[in-house]
Design a protein around this motif. Structure first.
Motif, PDB file in Angstrom:
ATOM      1  N   ASP A 101       8.275  -0.438   5.533  1.00 12.74           N
ATOM      2  CA  ASP A 101       7.524   0.113   4.430  1.00 12.74           C
ATOM      3  C   ASP A 101       5.926   0.189   4.400  1.00 12.74           C
ATOM      4  N   CYS A 102       5.671  -1.407   4.915  1.00 11.46           N
ATOM      5  CA  CYS A 102       4.730  -1.918   4.759  1.00 11.46           C
ATOM      6  C   CYS A 102       3.584  -1.142   5.860  1.00 11.46           C
ATOM      7  N   THR A 103       4.744  -1.364   7.279  1.00 16.38           N
ATOM      8  CA  THR A 103       3.633  -0.852   8.193  1.00 16.38           C
ATOM      9  C   THR A 103       3.595   0.780   8.294  1.00 16.38           C
ATOM     10  N   GLU A 104       3.986   1.345   7.661  1.00 17.79           N
ATOM     11  CA  GLU A 104       3.877   2.589   7.356  1.00 17.79           C
ATOM     12  C   GLU A 104       2.532   3.126   6.987  1.00 17.79           C
ATOM     13  N   GLU A 105       2.438   2.390   5.387  1.00 20.96           N
ATOM     14  CA  GLU A 105       1.656   2.849   4.827  1.00 20.96           C
ATOM     15  C   GLU A 105       0.016   2.249   5.012  1.00 20.96           C
ATOM     16  N   ILE A 106       0.344   1.140   5.729  1.00 22.16           N
ATOM     17  CA  ILE A 106      -0.876   0.675   6.086  1.00 22.16           C
ATOM     18  C   ILE A 106      -1.420   1.178   7.682  1.00 22.16           C
ATOM     19  N   ALA A 107      -0.110   2.383   8.386  1.00 23.63           N
ATOM     20  CA  ALA A 107      -0.517   3.017   9.623  1.00 23.63           C
ATOM     21  C   ALA A 107      -1.611   4.333   8.800  1.00 23.63           C
ATOM     22  N   GLY A 108      -0.445   4.930   7.571  1.00 21.10           N
ATOM     23  CA  GLY A 108      -1.065   5.626   7.060  1.00 21.10           C
ATOM     24  C   GLY A 108      -2.275   5.674   6.043  1.00 21.10           C
ATOM     25  N   TRP A 109      -3.024   4.903   5.517  1.00 24.02           N
ATOM     26  CA  TRP A 109      -3.506   4.291   5.153  1.00 24.02           C
ATOM     27  C   TRP A 109      -5.358   4.233   6.088  1.00 24.02           C
TER      28      TRP A 109
END
Length: 142
Positions: A101-109
């Protein structure tokens, strides 16, 4: 030239600096990315996912040796793009970046523009950490 007609130093980006995208600096030093320290995290998959998102969305991913705050591994620094920096964005340090989830949030940001251009996900803000003070890194670390 009168001072009022000089370009602002913040608006005077030249060359490649004008096109610099948002960049993720992923720590892969002694503790970050170490499966012995964090055996439940797929560190290789995390880096692959970030690189795939970067290729699709136009931001960059770099790896580096130890960034310093080893007790908060995995650490990722989100550096603003040139446009983000002109808008006031500054590098943001994220600690404990280990789950999907954190990885996806960082990539999305990063895909949305990163610091200065897009607000980070609120849940990601909970993982923001202070960068280490100069001279506080452990002996033997680069």
């Amino acid at each position: 030239m009168p001072p009022s007609t000089l370009p602002s130093p913040r608006a005077a980006l030249v060359g490649a600096a004008r096109r610099r995208p948002c960049t993720l600096v992923v720590c892969r030093g002694c503790c970050c990315g170490d499966p012995r320290k964090h055996p439940g995290t797929d560190h290789v998959r995390q880096l692959e996912r970030l690189r795939a998102a970067a290729a699709e969305q136009g931001f960059q991913v770099r790896t580096t040796d130890c960034l310093g705050p080893c007790d908060q591994a995995n650490v990722i620094v989100v550096q603003p793009s040139a446009a983000g920096r002109l808008a006031g964005g500054r590098p943001v340090w994220i600690g404990f970046a280990m789950d999907e989830d954190c990885t996806e949030e960082i990539a999305g940001w990063a895909a949305a523009g990163g610091p200065g251009l897009a607000a980070p996900p609120v849940t990601l803000e909970l993982q923001f950490i202070a960068p280490p003070r100069p001279g506080t890194r452990k002996p033997g670390r680069r």
